[in-house]
Design a protein around this motif. Structure first.
Motif, PDB file in Angstrom:
ATOM      1  N   VAL A   1      16.846 -13.248  -3.790  1.00 49.97           N
ATOM      2  CA  VAL A   1      16.340 -13.837  -3.454  1.00 49.97           C
ATOM      3  C   VAL A   1      14.914 -14.000  -3.046  1.00 49.97           C
ATOM      4  O   VAL A   1      14.439 -12.660  -2.968  1.00 49.97           O
ATOM      5  CB  VAL A   1      16.535 -13.826  -1.722  1.00 49.97           C
ATOM      6  N   TYR A   2      14.172 -14.793  -3.366  1.00 51.81           N
ATOM      7  CA  TYR A   2      13.103 -14.754  -3.405  1.00 51.81           C
ATOM      8  C   TYR A   2      12.005 -14.256  -2.468  1.00 51.81           C
ATOM      9  O   TYR A   2      12.070 -14.683  -1.013  1.00 51.81           O
ATOM     10  CB  TYR A   2      11.715 -16.184  -3.879  1.00 51.81           C
ATOM     11  N   GLY A   3      10.909 -13.319  -2.214  1.00 56.07           N
ATOM     12  CA  GLY A   3      10.267 -12.202  -0.702  1.00 56.07           C
ATOM     13  C   GLY A   3      11.676 -11.809   0.056  1.00 56.07           C
ATOM     14  O   GLY A   3      10.939 -11.907   0.957  1.00 56.07           O
ATOM     15  N   CYS A   4      12.380 -11.370  -0.020  1.00 52.65           N
ATOM     16  CA  CYS A   4      13.550 -10.715   0.733  1.00 52.65           C
ATOM     17  C   CYS A   4      13.308  -9.076   0.080  1.00 52.65           C
ATOM     18  O   CYS A   4      13.517  -9.116  -0.640  1.00 52.65           O
ATOM     19  CB  CYS A   4      14.838 -11.463   0.126  1.00 52.65           C
ATOM     20  N   SER A   5      13.532  -8.290   0.753  1.00 54.04           N
ATOM     21  CA  SER A   5      13.047  -6.807   0.185  1.00 54.04           C
ATOM     22  C   SER A   5      14.647  -6.208   0.075  1.00 54.04           C
ATOM     23  O   SER A   5      15.644  -7.083   0.023  1.00 54.04           O
ATOM     24  CB  SER A   5      13.493  -6.199   2.164  1.00 54.04           C
ATOM     25  N   VAL A   6      14.889  -5.603  -0.949  1.00 55.41           N
ATOM     26  CA  VAL A   6      15.262  -4.643  -1.869  1.00 55.41           C
ATOM     27  C   VAL A   6      15.551  -3.756  -1.241  1.00 55.41           C
ATOM     28  O   VAL A   6      16.582  -2.881  -1.327  1.00 55.41           O
ATOM     29  CB  VAL A   6      15.343  -5.131  -3.210  1.00 55.41           C
ATOM     30  N   THR A   7      14.784  -3.452  -0.395  1.00 56.99           N
ATOM     31  CA  THR A   7      14.743  -1.948   0.445  1.00 56.99           C
ATOM     32  C   THR A   7      15.461  -1.555   1.677  1.00 56.99           C
ATOM     33  O   THR A   7      16.346  -2.343   2.292  1.00 56.99           O
ATOM     34  CB  THR A   7      14.190  -1.116  -0.133  1.00 56.99           C
ATOM     35  N   ASP A   8      14.943  -1.201   2.813  1.00 58.23           N
ATOM     36  CA  ASP A   8      15.132  -1.581   4.415  1.00 58.23           C
ATOM     37  C   ASP A   8      14.403  -3.140   4.902  1.00 58.23           C
ATOM     38  O   ASP A   8      13.810  -3.654   3.795  1.00 58.23           O
ATOM     39  CB  ASP A   8      14.228  -0.635   5.260  1.00 58.23           C
ATOM     40  N   GLY A   9      15.687  -3.345   5.625  1.00 53.99           N
ATOM     41  CA  GLY A   9      15.616  -4.939   6.275  1.00 53.99           C
ATOM     42  C   GLY A   9      14.216  -4.999   7.082  1.00 53.99           C
ATOM     43  O   GLY A   9      13.814  -4.107   7.120  1.00 53.99           O
TER      44      GLY A   9
ATOM     45  N   ARG B   1     -12.491   6.204  17.690  1.00 54.70           N
ATOM     46  CA  ARG B   1     -12.831   5.210  19.379  1.00 54.70           C
ATOM     47  C   ARG B   1     -13.693   5.151  19.386  1.00 54.70           C
ATOM     48  O   ARG B   1     -14.898   4.496  20.313  1.00 54.70           O
ATOM     49  CB  ARG B   1     -12.240   6.578  20.310  1.00 54.70           C
ATOM     50  N   LYS B   2     -14.762   4.423  18.683  1.00 55.19           N
ATOM     51  CA  LYS B   2     -15.712   3.503  18.327  1.00 55.19           C
ATOM     52  C   LYS B   2     -15.851   2.262  18.019  1.00 55.19           C
ATOM     53  O   LYS B   2     -16.024   1.232  18.174  1.00 55.19           O
ATOM     54  CB  LYS B   2     -16.546   3.439  16.784  1.00 55.19           C
ATOM     55  N   ASP B   3     -14.022   1.753  17.958  1.00 52.67           N
ATOM     56  CA  ASP B   3     -13.629   0.163  17.566  1.00 52.67           C
ATOM     57  C   ASP B   3     -11.676   0.462  18.063  1.00 52.67           C
ATOM     58  O   ASP B   3     -11.167   1.269  18.132  1.00 52.67           O
ATOM     59  CB  ASP B   3     -13.132   0.137  16.075  1.00 52.67           C
ATOM     60  N   PRO B   4     -12.394  -0.559  19.277  1.00 51.54           N
ATOM     61  CA  PRO B   4     -11.258  -0.516  20.413  1.00 51.54           C
ATOM     62  C   PRO B   4     -10.318  -1.671  19.824  1.00 51.54           C
ATOM     63  O   PRO B   4      -8.821  -0.908  20.275  1.00 51.54           O
ATOM     64  CB  PRO B   4     -11.668  -1.261  21.432  1.00 51.54           C
ATOM     65  N   ARG B   5     -10.256  -1.961  18.542  1.00 50.91           N
ATOM     66  CA  ARG B   5      -8.598  -2.729  17.886  1.00 50.91           C
ATOM     67  C   ARG B   5      -7.348  -1.493  17.422  1.00 50.91           C
ATOM     68  O   ARG B   5      -7.507  -0.645  17.416  1.00 50.91           O
ATOM     69  CB  ARG B   5      -9.643  -3.071  16.824  1.00 50.91           C
ATOM     70  N   LEU B   6      -6.391  -2.263  17.775  1.00 49.46           N
ATOM     71  CA  LEU B   6      -5.849  -1.596  16.874  1.00 49.46           C
ATOM     72  C   LEU B   6      -5.144  -1.833  15.459  1.00 49.46           C
ATOM     73  O   LEU B   6      -5.331  -3.180  15.363  1.00 49.46           O
ATOM     74  CB  LEU B   6      -3.739  -2.013  17.581  1.00 49.46           C
ATOM     75  N   PHE B   7      -4.829  -1.207  14.705  1.00 49.10           N
ATOM     76  CA  PHE B   7      -4.443  -1.043  13.165  1.00 49.10           C
ATOM     77  C   PHE B   7      -2.513  -1.493  13.585  1.00 49.10           C
ATOM     78  O   PHE B   7      -2.448  -0.799  13.748  1.00 49.10           O
ATOM     79  CB  PHE B   7      -5.256  -0.052  12.212  1.00 49.10           C
ATOM     80  N   VAL B   8      -2.471  -2.049  12.274  1.00 48.81           N
ATOM     81  CA  VAL B   8      -1.347  -2.629  11.999  1.00 48.81           C
ATOM     82  C   VAL B   8      -1.245  -2.616  10.688  1.00 48.81           C
ATOM     83  O   VAL B   8      -1.416  -3.466   9.962  1.00 48.81           O
ATOM     84  CB  VAL B   8      -1.256  -4.002  13.060  1.00 48.81           C
ATOM     85  N   VAL B   9      -0.681  -1.323  10.073  1.00 45.08           N
ATOM     86  CA  VAL B   9       0.246  -1.329   8.408  1.00 45.08           C
ATOM     87  C   VAL B   9       1.158  -2.206   8.857  1.00 45.08           C
ATOM     88  O   VAL B   9       2.538  -2.284   8.990  1.00 45.08           O
ATOM     89  CB  VAL B   9       0.539  -0.048   8.765  1.00 45.08           C
ATOM     90  N   VAL B  10       1.476  -3.507   7.846  1.00 51.32           N
ATOM     91  CA  VAL B  10       2.334  -4.184   7.679  1.00 51.32           C
ATOM     92  C   VAL B  10       2.777  -4.424   6.518  1.00 51.32           C
ATOM     93  O   VAL B  10       1.373  -5.353   5.823  1.00 51.32           O
ATOM     94  CB  VAL B  10       2.098  -5.800   8.972  1.00 51.32           C
ATOM     95  N   GLY B  11       3.815  -4.860   5.947  1.00 51.57           N
ATOM     96  CA  GLY B  11       4.031  -5.425   4.782  1.00 51.57           C
ATOM     97  C   GLY B  11       5.398  -5.087   4.507  1.00 51.57           C
ATOM     98  O   GLY B  11       6.416  -4.561   4.966  1.00 51.57           O
ATOM     99  N   PRO B  12       6.249  -5.799   3.317  1.00 50.23           N
ATOM    100  CA  PRO B  12       7.283  -5.185   2.709  1.00 50.23           C
ATOM    101  C   PRO B  12       7.080  -4.479   2.907  1.00 50.23           C
ATOM    102  O   PRO B  12       6.422  -3.208   2.832  1.00 50.23           O
ATOM    103  CB  PRO B  12       7.123  -5.555   1.198  1.00 50.23           C
ATOM    104  N   CYS B  13       8.996  -3.706   3.025  1.00 53.93           N
ATOM    105  CA  CYS B  13       9.331  -2.440   2.883  1.00 53.93           C
ATOM    106  C   CYS B  13       9.024  -1.358   1.880  1.00 53.93           C
ATOM    107  O   CYS B  13       8.197  -0.164   1.626  1.00 53.93           O
ATOM    108  CB  CYS B  13      10.815  -2.385   3.334  1.00 53.93           C
ATOM    109  N   SER B  14       9.145  -2.163   0.892  1.00 56.22           N
ATOM    110  CA  SER B  14       8.713  -2.213  -0.966  1.00 56.22           C
ATOM    111  C   SER B  14       8.377  -3.295  -1.827  1.00 56.22           C
ATOM    112  O   SER B  14       8.511  -4.255  -1.264  1.00 56.22           O
ATOM    113  CB  SER B  14       9.431  -0.652  -1.302  1.00 56.22           C
ATOM    114  N   ILE B  15       6.855  -3.142  -2.330  1.00 57.35           N
ATOM    115  CA  ILE B  15       6.937  -4.317  -3.661  1.00 57.35           C
ATOM    116  C   ILE B  15       7.571  -3.602  -4.705  1.00 57.35           C
ATOM    117  O   ILE B  15       8.343  -2.884  -5.307  1.00 57.35           O
ATOM    118  CB  ILE B  15       5.740  -3.866  -4.517  1.00 57.35           C
ATOM    119  N   HIS B  16       8.756  -4.969  -4.528  1.00 55.79           N
ATOM    120  CA  HIS B  16       9.701  -5.113  -6.149  1.00 55.79           C
ATOM    121  C   HIS B  16       9.006  -6.070  -7.260  1.00 55.79           C
ATOM    122  O   HIS B  16       9.730  -6.706  -7.974  1.00 55.79           O
ATOM    123  CB  HIS B  16      10.370  -5.063  -5.764  1.00 55.79           C
TER     124      HIS B  16
END
Length: 358
Positions: free
Chosen positions: A322-330, A50-65
């Motif tokens: 398809v380029y840049g489309c997930s092969v695991t979760d949507g 609680r020294k930094d009020p920002r929200l952290f966002v873990v964002v990206g592909p379900c998996s890297i392939h």
């Protein structure tokens, strides 16, 4: 003397892996990548403290392939980070290992060629190279710790670690988490039980001794000091979401009862969106609205996002992927991702100054 065929009855071969030390020498941590990791970890610790009020966002592909598409995504995310840096810390989701209930593609480390050839030694090297490339852009990375040996190969390039719903109850993963150098998010169980995650946080906060490997690849007794930056990730369970205000309040009470900090991350995917990626923006908007209404325990969110929305099956002819489309979760597509984060940024700008007030 009678010879008994007792050991390794179902093992067909042993193949030697390069040691963590040798892979580090082959793909060394650069100054730029090291700075991204250290600054990312410090920012995450400050948010949890609680020294930094920002929200952290873990964002990206379900998996890297596809590392080419993955790095394309990372460059886009880095550019967006500069735009929303006052309200959010963006941490790129870089998942190489996929837990499976039965069978299926187990991820980029296990099967980098996606053809059941299982060149794990090459997958591990490719994974390290990809993490280096992302970190050198100045982006912190997040991953799921599934195999307890992998952190010795990749841990110096990770800023945040998740322990999945299937492994949060595992003693092996709780012990491993006690020695990780990153903050660790423990997901509630697949049935929605938050108690499993709370027990995991408590366990990982204490010292442990367990079997592992050293940088030289030797079987070793690993002794840890404990990790005080464990926190809960609400991902829904048993087909029901648990990001609503009632569920969050109950999680706060459970953490308080366990004498743990009320630090909660919401996974916008999985059961919280009924595995429908199109619902992730609604989950994100709800979390942001809770923060606007005064909630101070919600510190982060997770979003499954890719360049192209949805998911695809792995074809026999990989050139048809398809380029840049997930092969695991949507996943949500890039345009949706930008809108989700920009909308959140617009709301949080007026709210965050009061989040650190006691």
């Amino acid at each position: 003397m009678t010879t008994f065929h007792i050991e390794n009855v179902n093992v067909t071969s042993f193949e030697t892996m390069p040691t963590p030390e040798s892979l580090h020498a082959q793909l060394p941590l650069t100054d730029a990548a090291g700075n991204a990791v250290m600054q990312g970890r410090e920012a995450l610790r400050n948010i949890l403290d609680r020294k930094d009020p920002r929200l952290f966002v873990v964002v990206g592909p379900c998996s890297i392939h596809d590392p080419v598409a993955g790095l394309d995504y990372a460059r886009r995310l880095k550019k967006l980070q500069e735009e929303v840096k006052d309200t959010m810390l963006l941490v790129m989701r870089v998942y190489f290992e996929k837990p499976r209930t039965t069978t299926g593609w187990k991820g980029y480390i296990n099967d980098p060629d996606m053809d059941d050839s299982f060149h794990i030694e090459r997958g591990m090297a490719n994974a390290r190279k990809f993490l280096l490339d992302v970190c050198e852009l100045g982006l912190p990375t997040a991953t799921e710790a599934l195999d307890p040996i992998s952190p010795q190969y990749l841990g110096d390039l990770i800023a945040w670690t998740a322990i999945g719903a299937r492994t949060t109850e595992s003693q092996t993963h709780r012990e491993m988490s006690s020695g990780l150098s990153t903050p660790v998010g423990f997901k509630n169980g697949t049935d929605g039980d938050i108690g499993i995650a709370i027990n995991a946080i408590l366990s990982a906060s204490h010292p442990h001794s367990f079997l592992g490997i050293s940088g030289q690849g030797k079987v070793s007794i690993v002794r840890t000091s404990g990790n005080r930056y464990g926190h809960v990730v609400l991902r829904g369970g048993d087909g029901r979401p648990n990001y609503d205000t009632v569920s969050v309040a109950m999680a706060e009470q459970a953490l308080q009862k366990a004498k743990l900090p009320a630090s909660i991350v919401v996974d916008c995917s999985h059961a919280n969106s009924f595995k429908n990626p199109d619902l992730q923006p609604l989950v994100m908007a709800d979390v942001v609205n809770q923060i606007r209404s005064g909630n101070k325990s919600l510190v982060g969110v997770m979003i499954e996002s890719n360049i192209v929305g949805g998911k695809q099956s792995i074809p026999e002819d990989l050139s048809k992927l398809v380029y840049g489309c997930s092969v695991t979760d949507g996943c949500v597509g890039w345009d949706t991702t930008e809108k989700m984060l920009r909308d959140a940024d617009a709301v949080l700008r007026d709210v965050l100054p009061g989040r650190l007030a006691r």
